[in-house]
Design an enzyme around this catalytic site. Structure first.
Site, PDB file in Angstrom:
ATOM      1  N   SER A 181     -11.143  -0.430  -0.919  1.00  0.00           N
ATOM      2  CA  SER A 181      -9.958  -0.538  -0.338  1.00  0.00           C
ATOM      3  C   SER A 181     -10.191  -0.800   1.156  1.00  0.00           C
ATOM      4  O   SER A 181      -9.416  -1.686   1.786  1.00  0.00           O
ATOM      5  CB  SER A 181      -9.120   0.830  -0.363  1.00  0.00           C
ATOM      6  OG  SER A 181      -8.727   0.936  -1.662  1.00  0.00           O
ATOM      7  N   HIS A 200      -3.920   6.255   3.203  1.00  0.00           N
ATOM      8  CA  HIS A 200      -4.655   4.948   2.951  1.00  0.00           C
ATOM      9  C   HIS A 200      -4.070   3.610   3.425  1.00  0.00           C
ATOM     10  O   HIS A 200      -4.804   2.850   4.167  1.00  0.00           O
ATOM     11  CB  HIS A 200      -4.344   5.011   1.347  1.00  0.00           C
ATOM     12  CG  HIS A 200      -5.251   3.863   0.565  1.00  0.00           C
ATOM     13  ND1 HIS A 200      -4.930   2.500   0.464  1.00  0.00           N
ATOM     14  CD2 HIS A 200      -6.400   3.858   0.033  1.00  0.00           C
ATOM     15  CE1 HIS A 200      -5.753   1.912  -0.090  1.00  0.00           C
ATOM     16  NE2 HIS A 200      -6.813   2.778  -0.416  1.00  0.00           N
ATOM     17  N   ASP A 226       0.580  -1.148   0.049  1.00  0.00           N
ATOM     18  CA  ASP A 226      -0.289  -0.095   0.094  1.00  0.00           C
ATOM     19  C   ASP A 226       1.109   1.191   0.051  1.00  0.00           C
ATOM     20  O   ASP A 226       1.732   1.266  -0.456  1.00  0.00           O
ATOM     21  CB  ASP A 226      -0.995  -0.017   0.891  1.00  0.00           C
ATOM     22  CG  ASP A 226      -2.228   0.599   0.835  1.00  0.00           C
ATOM     23  OD1 ASP A 226      -2.318   1.809   0.660  1.00  0.00           O
ATOM     24  OD2 ASP A 226      -3.241   0.054   0.954  1.00  0.00           O
TER      25      ASP A 226
END
Length: 503
Positions: free
Chosen positions: A432, A256, A218
């Site tokens: 996600s 994220h 990620d």
């Protein structure tokens, strides 16, 4: 040059306007591997296509008699299942790397490598060798001019595919307030943990992921966040060409990765439990830069690295939008190499809505995940469609063209509360956010059952996927559909079926 390669080269030349082009060149698999993949793919797709309910996908009961017979073999008796798995992975790596030798010896490739700048002092790539070679995908990133790209397939025998080294952006995050159901009814955890029955699984089986390592590729991770501290077992950062950045320390280039990590293994520092497998560890790789995005080469390099770290499952909340039903094979061999190593790969299906998907989430061998809200409705942004493989070295020609439905299942992905860098917490929406729910559910399944002790390689991955998909809460149409897949994740039920079947 075969027809497929010619089409790939022509498509790349039509797409890119510059003189130099970043591509990923992939070599053919051995005949044994290709034949095994063809059998596995055909069997799995036929099984899922004909299933009317998720329960039709559950694996058969574990055959203890076969294991006892196998244990009498001296070779098996002197090794643990873990040692067997490591030996098989090492052997596979050796075979895959040997397939790149003919590519490395070509004069076009050598010229391209000679032109490349020497790696910076922060890169692990030795001077003069150029970019990494990715063993899991039998691939190598190269920067070629147009004439070199045209000539290469005729110059090197055994090239299977040539892909653009696509630029991948960090998936957009929609910040939202916590849902009403969480504020009024779910007081001690996120609604996603409650809806997936993770809390009940903790209480009934007294296991929260201990001993399992999850690979998270990620934007990085804030390892000092109170909910994540001490849980980052391994760390790596990769540059655009797939070279590992030496001296890098754990950090998040965005928000994220830390948010996904919280859903995987986060604790209860906020007053609410946020992670499905809070006692599991993470092998985190930075393959997307929060400002610049990433590339296919970075992700492929991260997959190699994760397998080398011995992870038990890989979580990919990333991908590139695909409008075409034709499935790109960029990640196929890498995901299948993970399967041969006994590692399922869980991937977000994408956030562009119905009749769209993201790659690698739309790959035949990925366990792809869509997103649901607190009312078990599919999020409008959640992707899904029928994908088609027209030509493939992995699929029996009798099965081509091969249509298949994506995603396989859904999980909570709307207003998911989790950790963000700097010690904070926010609620975000996206596939996600759904993906780490499934990857962490697999960690719970592995820590609560004997699957790792009883299965290795593809058999392990097949058992895990069949249990996860076969145990979902069935929603939507009968059988798989483009919105829910087979249904919404239920980890308690998955563990219960595993126990009943002898695991």
């Amino acid at each position: 040059m075969n027809k497929l390669l010619q089409e790939q080269v022509e498509s790349i030349l039509d797409t890119v306007s510059g003189e130099e082009i970043d591509v990923i060149v992939q070599m053919e698999a051995s005949r044994d591997i290709a034949a095994r993949l063809a059998r596995t793919a055909g069997r799995a797709v036929r099984h899922r296509r004909l299933a009317l309910t998720p329960r039709d996908l559950l694996p058969p009961p574990y055959d203890e008699g076969a294991v006892k017979t196998q244990a009498m073999d001296k070779t098996v008796a002197t090794r643990t299942r873990l040692e067997q798995a490591r030996a098989a992975t090492f052997a596979l790596k050796h075979i895959q790397e040997s397939g790149l030798r003919s590519l490395m010896g070509n004069h076009i490739v050598q010229g391209a490598l000679a032109r490349m700048l020497a790696p910076t002092s922060k890169s692990s790539g030795p001077k003069g060798e150029g970019p990494n070679r990715f063993w899991a995908s039998r691939a190598m990133p190269l920067r070629l001019n147009k004439e070199e790209l045209k000539k290469l397939p005729d110059e090197v025998a055994g090239i299977e595919d040539i892909h653009l080294n696509r630029r991948l952006s960090v998936p957009a995050l929609l910040q939202t307030r916590r849902p009403e159901v969480e504020e009024k009814e779910v007081l001690h955890s996120t609604w996603g943990l409650e809806r997936c029955n993770a809390l009940a699984a903790w209480g009934l089986f007294s296991s929260r992921g201990r001993g399992v390592t999850i690979g998270l590729l990620d934007t990085g991770v804030d390892a000092e966040h109170p909910d994540l501290k001490g849980k980052i077992a391994h760390w790596a950062e990769f540059d655009y060409a797939g070279n590992q950045v030496m001296g890098s320390r754990p950090h998040d280039s965005d928000t994220h990765g830390t948010h996904c990590a919280g859903t995987l293994v986060g604790g209860a520092g906020s007053g609410r439990c946020i992670g499905l497998a809070p006692e599991a560890g993470i092998a985190a790789a930075l393959v997307l830069n929060g400002k610049k995005g990433g590339s296919d080469a970075q992700v492929l390099a991260g997959i190699d690295w994760a397998v080398d770290q011995g992870v038990d499952v890989i979580s990919l909340s990333l991908g590139g939008l695909m409008m075409d039903p034709k499935t790109p094979p960029t990640y196929t061999q890498a995901i299948r190499s993970c399967s041969e190593a006994g590692i399922p790969v869980v991937v977000a299906i994408g956030n562009e809505g119905e009749q769209t998907t993201g790659a690698p989430g739309n790959d035949l061998f990925a366990l792809s995940v869509g997103a649901t809200d607190p009312r078990d409705r599919v999020a409008a942004f959640s992707g899904g469609r029928t994908q088609i493989i027209y030509e493939s070295d992995y699929i029996d020609p009798a099965d081509l063209p091969l249509p298949y439905s994506k995603p396989e299942l859904t999980a909570p992905g709307v207003a998911v509360y989790s950790s963000v860098p700097g010690g904070g917490y926010q609620s975000f929406s996206g596939t996600s956010m759904a993906t780490p729910h499934v990857a962490a559910a697999i960690a719970l399944l592995l820590s609560t059952t004997s699957i790792r002790d009883q299965e290795i390689g593809m058999e392990r991955v097949s058992t895990i996927q069949d249990l996860i998909i076969g145990s979902v809460m069935e929603l939507g149409e009968s059988g798989p559909d483009h919105r829910y897949g087979f249904g919404r994740l239920d980890v308690l039920r998955a563990i219960g079926f595993a126990k009943k079947l002898g695991y």
